[in-house]
Design a protein around this motif. Structure first.
Motif, PDB file in Angstrom:
ATOM      1  N   ASN A   2       0.841  -1.189   0.000  1.00 11.07           N
ATOM      2  CA  ASN A   2       0.000   0.000   0.000  1.00 11.07           C
ATOM      3  C   ASN A   2       0.882   1.248   0.000  1.00 11.07           C
ATOM      4  O   ASN A   2       1.410   1.658   1.034  1.00 11.07           O
ATOM      5  N   ALA A   3       1.059   1.823  -1.177  1.00  6.55           N
ATOM      6  CA  ALA A   3       1.881   3.017  -1.301  1.00  6.55           C
ATOM      7  C   ALA A   3       1.220   4.174  -0.560  1.00  6.55           C
ATOM      8  O   ALA A   3      -0.009   4.278  -0.491  1.00  6.55           O
ATOM      9  N   LEU A   4       2.032   5.051  -0.003  1.00 12.29           N
ATOM     10  CA  LEU A   4       1.509   6.186   0.746  1.00 12.29           C
ATOM     11  C   LEU A   4       0.599   7.044  -0.122  1.00 12.29           C
ATOM     12  O   LEU A   4      -0.439   7.539   0.334  1.00 12.29           O
ATOM     13  N   SER A   5       0.962   7.205  -1.385  1.00 12.20           N
ATOM     14  CA  SER A   5       0.138   8.010  -2.296  1.00 12.20           C
ATOM     15  C   SER A   5      -1.246   7.395  -2.474  1.00 12.20           C
ATOM     16  O   SER A   5      -2.246   8.112  -2.618  1.00 12.20           O
ATOM     17  N   ASP A   6      -1.326   6.053  -2.446  1.00 10.49           N
ATOM     18  CA  ASP A   6      -2.624   5.380  -2.556  1.00 10.49           C
ATOM     19  C   ASP A   6      -3.431   5.529  -1.274  1.00 10.49           C
ATOM     20  O   ASP A   6      -4.659   5.724  -1.316  1.00 10.49           O
ATOM     21  N   LEU A   7      -2.762   5.436  -0.144  1.00 10.24           N
ATOM     22  CA  LEU A   7      -3.456   5.556   1.133  1.00 10.24           C
ATOM     23  C   LEU A   7      -4.086   6.934   1.308  1.00 10.24           C
ATOM     24  O   LEU A   7      -5.134   7.066   1.941  1.00 10.24           O
ATOM     25  N   PHE A   8      -3.436   7.957   0.771  1.00 10.53           N
ATOM     26  CA  PHE A   8      -3.946   9.320   0.903  1.00 10.53           C
ATOM     27  C   PHE A   8      -4.818   9.751  -0.277  1.00 10.53           C
ATOM     28  O   PHE A   8      -5.214  10.915  -0.355  1.00 10.53           O
ATOM     29  N   SER A   9      -5.125   8.845  -1.180  1.00  6.29           N
ATOM     30  CA  SER A   9      -5.948   9.199  -2.339  1.00  6.29           C
ATOM     31  C   SER A   9      -7.433   9.082  -2.008  1.00  6.29           C
ATOM     32  O   SER A   9      -7.865   8.136  -1.339  1.00  6.29           O
ATOM     33  N   GLY A 238      -3.386  18.623   7.286  1.00  5.77           N
ATOM     34  CA  GLY A 238      -2.740  17.327   7.454  1.00  5.77           C
ATOM     35  C   GLY A 238      -3.600  16.354   8.241  1.00  5.77           C
ATOM     36  O   GLY A 238      -3.727  15.174   7.879  1.00  5.77           O
ATOM     37  N   ALA A 239      -4.210  16.850   9.330  1.00  4.74           N
ATOM     38  CA  ALA A 239      -5.071  15.989  10.144  1.00  4.74           C
ATOM     39  C   ALA A 239      -6.326  15.591   9.389  1.00  4.74           C
ATOM     40  O   ALA A 239      -6.795  14.446   9.494  1.00  4.74           O
ATOM     41  N   VAL A 240      -6.870  16.519   8.620  1.00  2.00           N
ATOM     42  CA  VAL A 240      -8.048  16.201   7.796  1.00  2.00           C
ATOM     43  C   VAL A 240      -7.706  15.118   6.783  1.00  2.00           C
ATOM     44  O   VAL A 240      -8.448  14.145   6.610  1.00  2.00           O
ATOM     45  N   ALA A 241      -6.568  15.275   6.103  1.00  4.29           N
ATOM     46  CA  ALA A 241      -6.141  14.284   5.106  1.00  4.29           C
ATOM     47  C   ALA A 241      -5.970  12.914   5.750  1.00  4.29           C
ATOM     48  O   ALA A 241      -6.375  11.886   5.188  1.00  4.29           O
ATOM     49  N   LEU A 242      -5.377  12.883   6.929  1.00  5.81           N
ATOM     50  CA  LEU A 242      -5.179  11.609   7.627  1.00  5.81           C
ATOM     51  C   LEU A 242      -6.510  10.953   7.961  1.00  5.81           C
ATOM     52  O   LEU A 242      -6.733   9.778   7.649  1.00  5.81           O
ATOM     53  N   LEU A 243      -7.398  11.692   8.592  1.00  5.12           N
ATOM     54  CA  LEU A 243      -8.609  11.104   9.146  1.00  5.12           C
ATOM     55  C   LEU A 243      -9.671  10.778   8.103  1.00  5.12           C
ATOM     56  O   LEU A 243     -10.588   9.988   8.380  1.00  5.12           O
ATOM     57  N   CYS A 244      -9.576  11.367   6.921  1.00  5.08           N
ATOM     58  CA  CYS A 244     -10.584  11.119   5.885  1.00  5.08           C
ATOM     59  C   CYS A 244     -10.139  10.080   4.852  1.00  5.08           C
ATOM     60  O   CYS A 244     -10.918   9.725   3.971  1.00  5.08           O
ATOM     61  N   THR A 245      -8.917   9.593   4.947  1.00  6.23           N
ATOM     62  CA  THR A 245      -8.394   8.657   3.962  1.00  6.23           C
ATOM     63  C   THR A 245      -8.038   7.321   4.609  1.00  6.23           C
ATOM     64  O   THR A 245      -8.090   7.165   5.825  1.00  6.23           O
ATOM     65  N   ASP A 246      -7.623   6.374   3.756  1.00  6.97           N
ATOM     66  CA  ASP A 246      -7.201   5.065   4.258  1.00  6.97           C
ATOM     67  C   ASP A 246      -5.879   5.119   5.007  1.00  6.97           C
ATOM     68  O   ASP A 246      -5.443   4.098   5.566  1.00  6.97           O
ATOM     69  N   ALA A 247      -5.255   6.290   5.036  1.00  4.36           N
ATOM     70  CA  ALA A 247      -4.044   6.435   5.857  1.00  4.36           C
ATOM     71  C   ALA A 247      -4.361   6.231   7.331  1.00  4.36           C
ATOM     72  O   ALA A 247      -3.475   5.932   8.133  1.00  4.36           O
ATOM     73  N   SER A 248      -5.644   6.390   7.702  1.00  3.61           N
ATOM     74  CA  SER A 248      -6.071   6.165   9.091  1.00  3.61           C
ATOM     75  C   SER A 248      -7.018   4.973   9.186  1.00  3.61           C
ATOM     76  O   SER A 248      -7.904   4.948  10.038  1.00  3.61           O
ATOM     77  N   SER A 249      -6.828   3.989   8.317  1.00 10.14           N
ATOM     78  CA  SER A 249      -7.778   2.871   8.232  1.00 10.14           C
ATOM     79  C   SER A 249      -7.892   2.051   9.518  1.00 10.14           C
ATOM     80  O   SER A 249      -8.855   1.306   9.684  1.00 10.14           O
ATOM     81  N   TYR A 250      -6.925   2.172  10.425  1.00  7.21           N
ATOM     82  CA  TYR A 250      -6.986   1.443  11.690  1.00  7.21           C
ATOM     83  C   TYR A 250      -7.233   2.401  12.858  1.00  7.21           C
ATOM     84  O   TYR A 250      -6.922   2.099  14.000  1.00  7.21           O
ATOM     85  N   MET A 251      -7.823   3.546  12.554  1.00  2.32           N
ATOM     86  CA  MET A 251      -8.147   4.534  13.579  1.00  2.32           C
ATOM     87  C   MET A 251      -9.648   4.774  13.597  1.00  2.32           C
ATOM     88  O   MET A 251     -10.242   5.070  12.558  1.00  2.32           O
ATOM     89  N   THR A 252     -10.248   4.668  14.744  1.00  2.29           N
ATOM     90  CA  THR A 252     -11.650   5.051  14.905  1.00  2.29           C
ATOM     91  C   THR A 252     -11.897   5.423  16.359  1.00  2.29           C
ATOM     92  O   THR A 252     -11.215   4.924  17.271  1.00  2.29           O
ATOM     93  N   GLY A 253     -12.842   6.320  16.570  1.00  2.76           N
ATOM     94  CA  GLY A 253     -13.164   6.773  17.922  1.00  2.76           C
ATOM     95  C   GLY A 253     -12.144   7.705  18.532  1.00  2.76           C
ATOM     96  O   GLY A 253     -12.153   7.937  19.740  1.00  2.76           O
ATOM     97  N   GLN A 254     -11.276   8.289  17.697  1.00  7.97           N
ATOM     98  CA  GLN A 254     -10.191   9.129  18.211  1.00  7.97           C
ATOM     99  C   GLN A 254     -10.518  10.616  18.098  1.00  7.97           C
ATOM    100  O   GLN A 254     -11.261  11.037  17.214  1.00  7.97           O
TER     101      GLN A 254
END
Length: 265
Positions: A2-9, A238-254
């Protein structure tokens, strides 16, 4: 891999930002558009939404996919109509960002019953109504919910930096934002079986431009955090990009705090 560019797409994703033409909402909208999402900017000021869409188109180029819809969060019929339009035109949402806010400055002494009720309806109840309406599409798309809360949802304002009511943070605001933080955690649990992730972002001191004209007040609030300054709107991107993309796919309830360190002291 999973390339970083894909995770943030966010290509192929549809996102709604309530209050998406506002001070911080504009940065949220442009962040999602930069990442390739189809973005719907919604508020009751339809001209402001249209103008923001045109501005983002000029900034990013006409290839970006950005739209606007009227949404009055104080009217349930307007909320219902907006989400019906989204379902009909776009087949539901992949991303819902609950960002909109409006209200009056008040101290505990000056706040009226009407102001209290307005703030609770605007900042807390509207989040509930929007998520309820968006839920079928979010379930279908295994979507993401991002609730914009506040540092005052988890810490109290320092009375020493607020004099009078011109800049005072009203008690109803923090109460509503604290409710949204708890609601976020509740939904993260109960929507997990539907593969929906729910997080919130708590901005710190990001005073509007008109407030920044009062340099004495800005100096006071700047001194309250380790970075000794107020935030610039782009610093939530940066935080918006993280939380709205698959870059945070293992984050919830934070609850991610973007506050210059305000809440660590």
């Amino acid at each position: 891999m999973n390339a970083l560019s894909d995770l943030f797409s966010l290509k192929g994703k549809t996102a709604l930002v309530t209050g998406g033409a506002g001070y911080l909402g504009s940065e949220i909208s442009i962040t999602l558009a930069e990442l390739g999402a189809r973005v719907i900017i919604a508020s009751r000021d339809i001209k402001k939404c249209k103008d923001k869409c045109n501005e983002i188109n000029k900034q990013l180029g006409n290839d970006c996919d950005i739209h606007f819809l009227e949404l009055d969060l104080m009217k349930k019929k307007s909320i219902l109509h907006c989400f019906k339009q989204i379902d009909l035109q776009f087949g539901g949402l992949d991303i819902l960002v609950n960002n909109a806010w409006s209200g009056n400055k008040n101290s505990f002494e000056s706040i009226t019953d009407e102001d209290w009720e307005y703030d609770i309806n605007m900042s807390l109840n509207s989040v509930f109504y929007c998520i309820k309406r968006a839920l079928p599409g979010l379930k279908k798309n295994k979507g993401v919910i991002l609730n914009i809360t506040s540092m005052y949802g988890h810490v109290a304002p320092d009375y020493r930096i607020y004099e009078g009511t011109e800049f005072t943070n009203p008690p109803s605001y923090g109460v509503a934002k604290a409710g949204v933080i708890q609601f976020t955690k509740y939904l993260a649990s109960f929507l997990a079986p539907d593969h929906i992730r729910v997080n919130c972002l708590s901005p710190g001191p990001f005073p509007h431009e008109v407030t920044q004209h009062n340099q004495e007040f800005i100096k006071k609030i700047s001194s309250k955090n380790p970075l000794n300054r107020i935030g610039k709107p782009h610093e939530i991107k940066g935080a918006v990009a993280l939380l709205c993309t698959d870059a945070s796919s293992y984050m919830t309830g934070q609850n991610i705090c973007v506050d210059g360190g305000w809440s660590i002291w």
